[in-house]
Motif scaffolding. Structure first.
Motif: not given
Length: 413
Positions: A147-150, A196-199, A225-227
Motif C-alpha cells: 500500500i505504501h509503495a503503490n 495477484y499483485a506486487t510492487a 505495481v504489477q497485477m
C-alpha cells in the motif's frame, strides 16, 4: 380539535421522514477507508491492519484548498482482528472511521497462506459496512509495504485506481475478477482465484505477453505495481499460484466467461520467424458435461472461440486462400488445447479441486447435497478423464492495404 384524514396522513409521513435522521453522519466528520491491508503480526493470533483513508478534498471543487495535502492517509494497527483495529485506530484519528466506501482488501501472501486468514476475514464480514463486492487482492510482499509503495502517477484517488484496474481485468483476463462474495462461496474445498499483485520487480526475461506472474513483466519505468496472475485459494487460504496465461485459460474454461476480450500472441502459421497477435472472445458460453456414473469421472468441455487478427508482423495475406485460413484456425486450436491440457494436468497433480466451477455441473447429477458432498468431487477431479476441445472461428483477418475479395483467389495447390 378535530383531525381530518389527510392532516393525519401528512403528520405520519413527516414523522417517517424525520425518524431516519437519527443515525445521520456529516461528511466532514468521517474518515473514509478505501483500502484495507492485512498482514500476519509477529505475535501469534495477531494481525496488522493497514487503513488507507482517502482525502475527500483531493480532486474536488475544494482541491485548491488542499493543494499541499496528500491524497490519502495510511495508518497501521496491530490487533486481534480487523474490527478491533478499526476501534484502536480512532486513538490517532479525529474523524470517525467508516467502511462505507471500502473498495479493496489487500492480503499479504504470508497471511494468505496461514489458517489465521479465514478466521480474520470471516469475523470481519459481520460488519454491515463490509460489502461483499469488495475487491480481494493477494500481494507478494506484506500488504502494508504494498500500500505504501503503490503510488500511481495517473490516478491519485486510491478507490478509483482499484476500480479502473478491475475494469482492465475484464478486458485482458490477466487477473481474475475476485471479490469477497466469490471467496466466501468457495471456502468448502473448491478452488478460488484471487488477483495477484506486487510492487517488487523480479524480471525473468522476454516471454509471451501473458506468460508472466506479478513482478516478472519486463518493465523499465512507470507505476511500480504489477497485477498479473492469480493466487489459488482453497478452504480459505492460499495454496499456490497461476501465471497470466493460466489465469486467462481458467476463465475461458468456466461456463460463463467474465472476460470481454483478450489479446494474445501465437506463432505465425505461415512464417515461423514471426509472431501474430490475435484478439480472442466468446460469442456463447462454454459447454460442460460431467458423467459421474463412471470411474474415472468423464468431463467433456467445448470452448467456442472467436478470433480476430490484431497485428500481422509477417504481413502474410490470410485472405489469399482457404488453406491459409485453415492453417491459422488449426494453429490457434492446437495451441489453446495444448495450454489448457497443461493447466488441467497441473491442477490435477498439485491441488484437490478446480477453479472452473465444473463442480456446479457435476452437482446436478445428485438428488441431495449430502450425496454430492459424499462423492468428494475434489478427489474425483484428480483422476478425471477430461476431453477438451476448442471450436475456433476466425471472424476478421485484420486490416489490409487493399483487402481482396475471397472469391477472386484460387485455392493453394
Amino acid at each position: 380539535m378535530r383531525w381530518n384524514g389527510w392532516k393525519l396522513g401528512m403528520v405520519l409521513v413527516i414523522l417517517l421522514l424525520v425518524s431516519g435522521c437519527g443515525e445521520r453522519r456529516e461528511l466532514e466528520t468521517s474518515a473514509f477507508v478505501s483500502v484495507i491491508g492485512l498482514d500476519k503480526a509477529e505475535q501469534d493470533h495477531q494481525v496488522k491492519v493497514t487503513f488507507q483513508i482517502s482525502n475527500p478534498q483531493v480532486n474536488t471543487t475544494q482541491s485548491a484548498e488542499a493543494q499541499k495535502e496528500p491524497p490519502s492517509d495510511i495508518v497501521t494497527i496491530t490487533s486481534v482482528d480487523l474490527l478491533s483495529a478499526k476501534e484502536l485506530a480512532q486513538s490517532s484519528l479525529s474523524r470517525e472511521i467508516t467502511f462505507s466506501h471500502l473498495q479493496t482488501i489487500i492480503v499479504g501472501e504470508e497471511l494468505a497462506r496461514d489458517d489465521l486468514f479465514k478466521h480474520i476475514i470471516g469475523s470481519a464480514i459481520i460488519d454491515p459496512e463490509m460489502r461483499r463486492e469488495t475487491i480481494m487482492i493477494v500481494s507478494k510482499e506484506r500488504a502494508q509495504a504494498f500500500i505504501h509503495a503503490n503510488k500511481p502517477t495517473m490516478e491519485t484517488r486510491p478507490h478509483k485506481y482499484y476500480q479502473f484496474m478491475e475494469d482492465n481485468w475484464r478486458k485482458t483476463g490477466f487477473s481474475p475478477v475476485s471479490n469477497l462474495n466469490a471467496f466466501f462461496q468457495r471456502t468448502e474445498g473448491e478452488l478460488f482465484l484471487a488477483a495477484y499483485a506486487t510492487a517488487e520487480r523480479d524480471p525473468i526475461g522476454i516471454r509471451h505477453d501473458d506468460d508472466y506472474s506479478a513482478g516478472e513483466v519486463p518493465q523499465d519505468s512507470g507505476d511500480p505495481v504489477q497485477m498479473i496472475g492469480s493466487a489459488v485459494m482453497q478452504e480459505g487460504k492460499m495454496v499456490g499460484m497461476l501465471n497470466g496465461e493460466e489465469t486467462r485459460i481458467s476463465q475461458l474454461l468456466r461456463r460463463k466467461n467474465l472476460i470481454e476480450t483478450m489479446t494474445a500472441e501465437f506463432p505465425d502459421p505461415l512464417n515461423e520467424n514471426y509472431q501474430i497477435s490475435l484478439v480472442l472472445n466468446q460469442s456463447s458460453h462454454t459447454e460442460i458435461e460431467v458423467d459421474t456414473d463412471r470411474s474415472p469421472v468423464k468431463i467433456d468441455v467445448k470452448v467456442p472461440l472467436q478470433v480476430k487478427v490484431n497485428s500481422n508482423i509477417a504481413l502474410e495475406d490470410f485472405t489469399a486462400s482457404q488453406k491459409r485460413r485453415d492453417a491459422l484456425r488449426e494453429m490457434v486450436k492446437e495451441k489453446m488445447e495444448e495450454a489448457s491440457d497443461s493447466l488441467i494436468k497441473k491442477l490435477q497433480e498439485n491441488y484437490t479441486g478446480e477453479p472452473f466451477v465444473w463442480y456446479a455441473t457435476a452437482r446436478r447429477n445428485f438428488w441431495t447435497v449430502s450425496g454430492f458432498e459424499n462423492f468428494e468431487w475434489g478427489e474425483k477431479f484428480k483422476e478425471a478423464d477430461v476431453d477438451l476441445h476448442y471450436e475456433v472461428s476466425v471472424t476478421s483477418f485484420g486490416e489490409q492495404l487493399s483487402p481482396p475479395a475471397f472469391k477472386k483467389f484460387e485455392e493453394d495447390k
